[in-house]
Design a protein around this motif. Structure first.
Motif, short mmCIF file in Angstrom:
data_model
loop_
_atom_site.label_atom_id
_atom_site.label_comp_id
_atom_site.label_asym_id
_atom_site.label_seq_id
_atom_site.Cartn_x
_atom_site.Cartn_y
_atom_site.Cartn_z
N PRO A 1 19.68 8.54 -7.80
CA PRO A 1 18.32 8.09 -7.98
C PRO A 1 17.51 8.35 -7.13
N ARG A 2 16.52 7.62 -6.89
CA ARG A 2 14.26 7.85 -6.39
C ARG A 2 15.41 7.29 -5.41
N LYS A 3 15.20 7.83 -4.14
CA LYS A 3 14.69 7.18 -2.83
C LYS A 3 13.59 7.00 -2.19
N ILE A 4 13.25 5.86 -1.53
CA ILE A 4 11.87 5.54 -1.45
C ILE A 4 11.84 4.40 0.19
N LYS A 5 10.74 4.36 0.92
CA LYS A 5 11.10 4.21 2.49
C LYS A 5 9.60 3.39 2.47
N PRO A 6 9.81 2.24 2.12
CA PRO A 6 8.24 1.42 2.20
C PRO A 6 8.16 1.09 3.36
N LEU A 7 8.39 1.08 4.12
CA LEU A 7 8.08 1.10 5.29
C LEU A 7 7.34 1.85 6.65
N VAL A 8 7.31 2.90 5.58
CA VAL A 8 6.11 3.69 6.59
C VAL A 8 5.22 3.72 7.21
N ARG A 9 4.59 2.89 6.60
CA ARG A 9 3.09 2.14 7.24
C ARG A 9 3.26 1.26 8.74
N LEU A 10 4.63 0.34 8.82
CA LEU A 10 4.11 -0.03 9.35
C LEU A 10 5.84 0.04 10.75
N GLY A 11 4.94 0.25 12.41
CA GLY A 11 5.99 0.05 13.41
C GLY A 11 7.30 -0.74 13.41
N GLU A 12 8.22 -0.33 14.42
CA GLU A 12 9.24 -0.68 15.37
C GLU A 12 9.13 -2.34 15.69
N ARG A 13 7.75 -1.65 16.34
CA ARG A 13 8.26 -3.24 17.28
C ARG A 13 7.07 -4.19 15.92
N GLU A 14 6.23 -3.79 15.17
CA GLU A 14 6.14 -5.03 14.12
C GLU A 14 7.25 -5.69 12.91
N MET A 15 8.41 -4.76 12.71
CA MET A 15 9.17 -5.21 12.26
C MET A 15 9.99 -6.27 13.19
N ALA A 16 10.50 -6.01 14.20
CA ALA A 16 10.73 -7.31 15.32
C ALA A 16 9.99 -8.42 15.20
N ALA A 17 8.93 -8.51 15.24
CA ALA A 17 7.82 -9.50 15.30
C ALA A 17 8.15 -10.43 13.69
N PHE B 1 -0.32 11.97 13.44
CA PHE B 1 1.17 12.91 13.06
C PHE B 1 1.46 12.91 12.08
N TYR B 2 2.46 11.48 11.17
CA TYR B 2 3.09 11.44 10.37
C TYR B 2 1.75 11.56 8.91
N PHE B 3 0.98 10.94 8.82
CA PHE B 3 0.25 10.77 7.88
C PHE B 3 -0.85 11.89 7.66
N GLY B 4 -1.27 12.08 8.62
CA GLY B 4 -1.86 13.77 8.50
C GLY B 4 -0.93 15.00 8.25
N LYS C 1 1.08 -0.77 -0.07
CA LYS C 1 -0.08 0.27 0.55
C LYS C 1 1.22 1.58 -0.11
N ALA C 2 1.87 1.59 0.63
CA ALA C 2 2.60 2.33 1.15
C ALA C 2 3.63 2.76 -0.26
N ILE C 3 3.76 1.68 -1.30
CA ILE C 3 4.47 1.28 -3.00
C ILE C 3 3.62 2.43 -3.18
N GLU C 4 1.63 1.52 -3.25
CA GLU C 4 1.35 2.45 -4.65
C GLU C 4 0.74 3.97 -3.61
N ASP C 5 0.36 4.31 -2.87
CA ASP C 5 0.24 5.09 -2.66
C ASP C 5 0.77 6.31 -2.54
N PHE C 6 1.61 6.45 -2.42
CA PHE C 6 3.62 6.93 -3.27
C PHE C 6 4.06 6.78 -4.32
N SER C 7 3.40 6.14 -5.03
CA SER C 7 4.74 6.03 -6.90
C SER C 7 6.06 5.82 -6.71
N MET C 8 6.01 4.27 -5.82
CA MET C 8 7.25 4.42 -4.64
C MET C 8 8.15 2.86 -6.14
#
Ligand code: FES
Ligand code: ZN
Ligand code: ZN
Length: 324
Positions: free
Chosen positions: A192-208, A251-254, A36-43
């Motif tokens: 080159p283009r810079k992308i951050k595809p994990l912006v919709r996921l939190g730190e705790r989710e990445m560890a899990a 906060f971030y997406f707003g 979804k992040a990749i699509e929403d922001f045309s990454m």
């Protein structure tokens, strides 16, 4: 605790989604949120080649795994920063990850390739280590992506990272950074283009995610980053999030949806920001005489850093990050 999707026993609760998930549906959630992040922001477009900047930590390895799972042609890029045992262990972790999965990993080692390392370069140029590090990584990622013909450089910044950077920039009203804080920076001026595809996921989710996928990652943080102010901002945001789940996301997406455009005039015409708070390189006026990279001056900041520190007596780092 039951999975919201299948009602089987859940392994994780995600309060901002007000839901619990079993391992299968948690992995699906992570893939869906990344897509979804990749699509929403045309990454990325289908068929794009991605270079993933990997550090050995949970976020970058999870990102590499997720991009492969989503069907992208994603290769890894690792920079050996020469920060004592931390760099040794992070390099081993990244190489093991790539070997086990048969993935292609590009590597640069500052000590072998440039006769310096981050602690030594920081001392020689009187920069704080994170600034010497950010500058070097940005240069080397850009160079590797351009040399290898990649369409984009992907970094593992997650929602917690981005919200903390936004918090810091807002506290100081650093409008030029606010103007450029985006999960995608288009290619320009030879960067080159810079992308951050994990912006919709939190730190705790990445560890899990890493635990569920059996990804071995290095848990220790970089010793040079001890006392980094972003860690304080993360703690403050965690406190707010625990009382009011979803605050970081809002906060971030707003900000992205309703405020970031208002700072557009404050953006300097400049190259790339990795997103770790490293100052951006300014107005690109030409190419570095030495390495050919887009640069704000005759010799680029990275080449100047190397010139001033190559061959200098190496600075050793203690596990707590203090130079010996
Ligand atoms: Fe860059 Fe620690 S990883 S200074
Ligand atoms: Zn389930
Ligand atoms: Zn240069």
């Amino acid at each position: 605790m039951k999975c919201r999707v299948c009602r089987q026993p859940a392994i994780i609760d995600i309060r901002r989604h007000n839901a619990n998930f079993c391992s299968e549906h948690f992995l699906r959630l992570c893939r869906d949120q990344t897509a979804k992040a990749i699509e929403d922001f045309s990454m990325l477009e289908p068929g794009d080649r991605v270079l993933v900047a990997v550090s050995g930590g949970k976020d970058s390895l999870a990102l590499w795994d997720l991009l492969i799972e989503l069907g992208y042609e994603a290769d890894g890029f690792y920079v050996g920063l020469g920060i004592g045992g931390y760099s040794d262990r992070s390099g081993e972790t990244v190489r093991a990850f790539a070997d086990q999965r048969g993935l292609r990993l590009h590597q640069v080692d500052m000590r072998t390739d440039y006769d310096t390392d981050i602690p030594t370069a920081a001392k020689a140029t009187r920069r704080v280590p994170c600034s010497a590090c950010g500058l070097s990584k940005r240069h080397l990622f850009d160079k590797a992506a351009l040399d290898g013909g990649y369409d984009a450089v992907a970094t593992g910044h997650n929602l917690d990272d981005e919200a903390a950077v936004l918090f810091g920039n807002t506290l100081r009203w650093q409008t030029e950074y606010l103007a450029r804080q985006s999960p995608v920076l288009p290619a320009r001026d030879g960067f080159p283009r810079k992308i951050k595809p994990l912006v919709r996921l939190g730190e705790r989710e990445m560890a899990a995610y890493c635990v569920v996928r059996g990804i071995d990652y290095i848990v220790e943080e970089c010793p040079m980053a001890v006392g980094n102010k972003h860690l304080g901002y993360k703690e403050a945001l965690n406190e707010i999030e625990s009382r009011s789940p979803g605050s970081k996301h809002d906060f971030y997406f707003g900000f992205l949806a309703r405020a970031s455009q208002r700072f557009a005039d404050a953006a300097p015409a400049a190259g790339g920001l990795i997103g770790d708070g490293t100052p951006d390189p300014g107005i690109i006026t030409g190419h570095c005489q030495n390495c050919g990279s887009p640069s704000t001056s005759e010799v680029c900041a990275f080449c100047r850093l190397i010139e001033r520190s190559a061959g200098a007596r190496p600075v050793t780092v203690t596990p707590k990050g203090r130079p010996l």
